[in-house]
Write an enzyme that holds these catalytic residues in place. Sequence first.
Site, PDB file in Angstrom:
ATOM      1  N   GLY A 177       1.837  -0.441   5.029  1.00 24.31           N
ATOM      2  CA  GLY A 177       2.509   0.070   6.209  1.00 24.31           C
ATOM      3  C   GLY A 177       4.010  -0.126   6.213  1.00 24.31           C
ATOM      4  N   THR A 182      -7.872   1.140   7.206  1.00 19.39           N
ATOM      5  CA  THR A 182      -7.377   2.101   8.196  1.00 19.39           C
ATOM      6  C   THR A 182      -8.205   3.372   8.181  1.00 19.39           C
ATOM      7  OG1 THR A 182      -5.109   1.349   7.922  1.00 19.39           O
ATOM      8  CG2 THR A 182      -5.372   3.540   8.834  1.00 19.39           C
TER       9      THR A 182
HETATM   10  N1  ASP Z   1      -1.499   1.071   6.870  1.00 22.43           N
HETATM   11  C1  ASP Z   1      -2.222  -0.117   7.239  1.00 22.43           C
HETATM   12  C2  ASP Z   1      -1.229  -1.182   7.607  1.00 22.43           C
HETATM   13  O1  ASP Z   1      -0.230  -1.320   6.909  1.00 22.43           O
HETATM   14  C3  ASP Z   1      -3.113  -0.657   6.182  1.00 22.43           C
HETATM   15  C4  ASP Z   1      -4.003   0.294   5.444  1.00 22.43           C
HETATM   16  O2  ASP Z   1      -3.925   1.508   5.600  1.00 22.43           O
HETATM   17  O3  ASP Z   1      -4.831  -0.183   4.679  1.00 22.43           O
HETATM   18  O4  ASP Z   1      -1.482  -1.924   8.526  1.00 22.43           O
END
Ligand code: ASP
Length: 341
Positions: A255, A201
């Site tokens: 998430g 992300t």
């Molecule tokens: N927050 C993102 C998700 O859960 C993943 C990440 O930040 O690595 O899709």
Amino acid sequence: MLNRRKFIALSAFGSLAATIGRRASAGHVAGFRKGPVVISTWDAGIQANRGAWEILGKGGRALDAVEAGVMVTEASQNCCVGLGANPDRDGFVTLDACIMDEFANCGSVAFLERIKHPVSVARRVMEKTPHVMLVGSGAQQFAIAEGFTLEEQKLSPSAQEAYDNWLKKSEYKPVINIENKGDHGPSAPVRFESGEWNHDTIGMVAMDIKGNLSGSCTTSGMGFKMRGRLGDSPIIGAGLFVDNEAGACTATGQGEDVIRVAGSHTVVELMRQGLSPEAACKKAVERIIRIKKEKAKDIQVAFLALNKKGEVGAFAIHKGFSYAIKAEGVEKLVAAKSIFS
Ligand code: ASP
């Protein structure tokens, strides 16, 4: 194996910091009251911030900056988001993104396939539709109607290699059964293991010369996730929240656990009550830990925030989360404080 897949705690970004002429520093970061500032998640944030600075540095609007900034990362085949990223467990790259401006306008896309710049589609949703969120084939249909190119359905070489390796021992987990309900299971992909954390992300928040705030967040989500899974990143209030009176926040990490506490909104509300960005991020992390109890040791979540005074801060469950700052005469990576070291 891609270096973008695994962030190797402080040593890795320490060397990156050296290549940009500054060492990553830890702890509280003073405010940038005198001018624009942009902050974004992870080491890839350095490049993304430079993209944003092209606009902020010339007196441009924060909204334009946060779109342009994360587009740098989306376009990179060597990083953590966009079409070059890890696929879901059926072998398809599905993308989530959102954007929010100083007027509380917001737009979001999720489960979007074969479009290079989901953040720009999210902006079109915000500006050209009466809706906040479009998903799946509807989001793709809208993107095509708006002139976006439908890219080839093909994994990047590095993602193909990672997927092939994953398939060897995955047993296509998590298996859907009643016992598994409510448990992330042993194969939850965003895991903290021996100092390494898979992450996919980029979140960015910025303040422009007029003091207005905006934010963006874009991701391929967890690598090898179940098909159809959405995380926090495209959800306004979870992966991103902007309130032009109080501040802006973005999140990265598992998430599901960010959504549970409406993470970015929580951080912004805490800043409104007077907490510094770092203290607000810490409180939100502690809330997740209270809920997860001993399971918190197995997951990583980090928040990154900017308040109306131009002060920035972050906090993570585990050590190893870095964020990039750019302001006039400042470009650096900062090691966020964490609950577990
Ligand atoms: N927050 C993102 C998700 O859960 C993943 C990440 O930040 O690595 O899709």
